[in-house]
Design an enzyme around this catalytic site. Structure first.
Site, short mmCIF file in Angstrom:
data_model
loop_
_atom_site.label_atom_id
_atom_site.label_comp_id
_atom_site.label_asym_id
_atom_site.label_seq_id
_atom_site.Cartn_x
_atom_site.Cartn_y
_atom_site.Cartn_z
N GLU A 60 17.67 8.72 3.05
CA GLU A 60 16.89 9.33 1.92
C GLU A 60 16.68 10.72 2.25
OE1 GLU A 60 13.77 7.05 0.39
OE2 GLU A 60 12.72 8.56 -0.40
N ASP A 98 7.63 4.83 4.86
CA ASP A 98 7.76 3.51 4.00
C ASP A 98 8.97 2.81 4.59
OD1 ASP A 98 6.33 5.10 2.49
OD2 ASP A 98 7.77 6.13 1.16
N GLY A 138 8.79 5.20 -9.77
CA GLY A 138 8.07 6.24 -9.88
C GLY A 138 6.61 6.14 -9.96
N ALA A 139 6.00 4.88 -9.31
CA ALA A 139 4.56 4.96 -9.28
C ALA A 139 4.04 5.04 -7.53
CB ALA A 139 4.48 3.15 -9.58
N GLY A 140 5.08 5.59 -7.02
CA GLY A 140 4.50 5.89 -5.44
C GLY A 140 4.53 4.67 -4.65
N LEU A 141 5.07 3.51 -4.94
CA LEU A 141 4.99 2.22 -4.21
C LEU A 141 6.54 2.17 -3.50
CD1 LEU A 141 3.29 -0.19 -6.87
CD2 LEU A 141 2.35 1.22 -4.94
N SER A 164 9.64 2.36 -4.33
CA SER A 164 11.23 1.54 -4.63
C SER A 164 12.02 2.07 -3.90
CB SER A 164 11.27 1.75 -6.29
OG SER A 164 11.08 3.19 -6.60
C1 GLA Z 1 6.28 9.29 0.30
C2 GLA Z 1 7.12 9.60 1.42
C3 GLA Z 1 6.36 9.11 2.68
C4 GLA Z 1 5.14 9.75 2.83
C5 GLA Z 1 4.24 9.51 1.71
C6 GLA Z 1 2.87 10.41 1.96
O1 GLA Z 1 5.92 8.24 0.00
O2 GLA Z 1 8.26 8.74 1.21
O3 GLA Z 1 7.01 9.36 3.89
O4 GLA Z 1 5.16 11.05 2.95
O5 GLA Z 1 4.77 10.13 0.44
O6 GLA Z 1 2.05 9.89 2.65
#
Ligand code: GLA
Length: 399
Positions: free
Chosen positions: A169, A181, A131-134, A136
């Site tokens: 996903e 990602d 949940g950190a935007g990295l 996972s």
């Molecule tokens: C998430 C999504 C990516 C991208 C970013 C925003 O990480 O999985 O596809 O859209 O947000 O840049």
């Protein structure tokens, strides 16, 4: 800051997965791993054919796999101490809102592709902050995909691995994410950031100068791509994109200019106008950021990160007060070249580019000032660009 910290730690994760697999399934299992990622610049552009500049980082998900002969797949998460079994032949799209959806989704996506998947046991463990935007989730998807593909003796190109994992996903889990990602997690290269064209999937590998370090600071405000804000933003963007398509024949926002958007301003809700303005301007910033890196112009690179944060905060409305505070604190520190929110937004992490010699003091100051301002203890990590899963596998990581 001990630079070997994460290396030692990842070896420990591998050891834990191996031991967990042996204990649970009675065999050693073959190991695969996939990193997490951080995006330097180019946010929310990857579902409109735009440009991004991520790098793989040193956190990883490790998967151990061994064959079984009854057509069942079992996923065991050593992180959660939970397992899920499914029958591969009868697997339908049925997400359960559970971590295992990412793994089951990969099986489903491989089947959709006509790849024959036979039975297996898999253990998973990772140190990617959740949940950190990295990313996972992409880290799990790609590690799972490589493990299954290897067991099935199938080798696929980077584009296909990334696309299959994205489908897991998007269509199985139900998160409307782009391809950034999965692509960087599969295809990252050590010591390099990547500028990816998410429409053509062409990419440039970009060296980061030795004089800087990338610091990731976690606001500890949890972010999720599968729920809430992310999906709303995508809908708002699509509404604007549809107007530009109708008026100017621009199939994807990537091809539209700010002038064209201005002309269509009255034809779309104000939110869609602002979201599209962020994306179109962000694509321009990514191109400029690549030029700045090539020219060694770090000042310019930092200024672009700052502008990207403002755009994500004001036009895309995808920041939050804690993350804004974290960026403001970072930008006040000696040696900080640029700072911005990274990933899907609505919380999560900031990415900071900091002069190498100032990094340790930067981390200490940011943590202390953030705690004073918000009462929250931020986690900070220094990471070099790492290899993606395919490069790791090519280097013989599978054992
Ligand atoms: C998430 C999504 C990516 C991208 C970013 C925003 O990480 O999985 O596809 O859209 O947000 O840049």
């Amino acid at each position: 800051m001990n630079p070997s910290f994460s290396v030692q730690y990842m070896t420990a994760v591998e050891g834990k997965v191996r031991a967990a697999h042996m204990e649970r399934f009675g065999v050693a299992g073959t190991l695969f791993s996939a990193p997490a990622r951080v995006n330097l610049i180019g946010e929310h552009t990857d579902y409109t054919g735009g440009l991004v500049m991520p790098m793989a980082i040193e956190f990883r998900t490790v998967a151990a796999i061994s064959a079984r002969n009854d057509g069942q797949a079992t996923f065991y998460s050593a992180n959660y101490g939970e397992s899920r079994s499914l029958d591969i032949a009868s697997l339908e799209r049925a997400p359960q809102g559970h971590w295992s959806d990412y793994a089951a989704g990969v099986v489903w996506s491989l089947k959709q592709e006509g790849i024959s998947v036979s039975g297996f046991d898999m253990s998973l463990e990772g140190d990617v902050p959740l949940g950190a935007g990295l990313s996972s989730s992409a880290s799990i998807e790609v590690a799972v995909a490589l493990a299954i593909l290897s067991l099935s003796d199938v080798t696929l190109p980077l584009e296909t691995v990334a696309t299959l994992c994205r489908r897991a996903e998007n269509q199985y889990v139900g998160a409307k994410s782009g391809i950034m990602d999965q692509f960087i997690v599969a295809g990252g290269v050590e010591h390099r950031a990547m500028m990816l064209d998410t429409r053509s999937l062409a990419y440039d590998l970009l060296p980061l100068p030795e004089e800087i370090r990338v610091v990731i600071a976690n606001s500890m405000v949890r972010h999720s791509v599968a729920t809430g804000g992310y999906g709303n933003r995508r809908d708002e963007v699509e509404e604007g994109q549809a107007v530009l398509r109708k008026v100017f024949g621009r199939e994807m926002l990537r091809d539209a200019s700010l002038e064209e958007l201005e002309e269509c301003r009255e034809k779309m809700p104000v939110e869609s106008y602002l979201r599209c303005r962020h994306i179109i301007s962000e694509n321009g910033r990514v191109l400029e950021a690549r030029e700045a890196l090539h020219a060694g112009d770090l000042k310019r690179f930092g200024a672009l990160m700052v502008a990207a944060h403002a755009s994500m905060r004001d036009d895309f409305a995808a920041s939050c007060p804690e993350v804004d505070t974290l960026v403001e604190i970072a930008l006040r520190q000696e040696g900080c070249i640029g700072a911005r929110i990274t990933g899907g937004g609505f919380g999560g992490c900031t990415v900071n580019v900091v002069r190498t010699q100032d990094t340790e003091r930067f981390v200490a100051q940011v943590k202390s000032e953030y705690e004073k301002a918000t009462g929250i203890k931020a986690d900070c990590f220094v990471s070099s660009p790492s290899d993606g899963a395919l490069a790791l596998a090519a280097k013989g990581e599978a054992k």
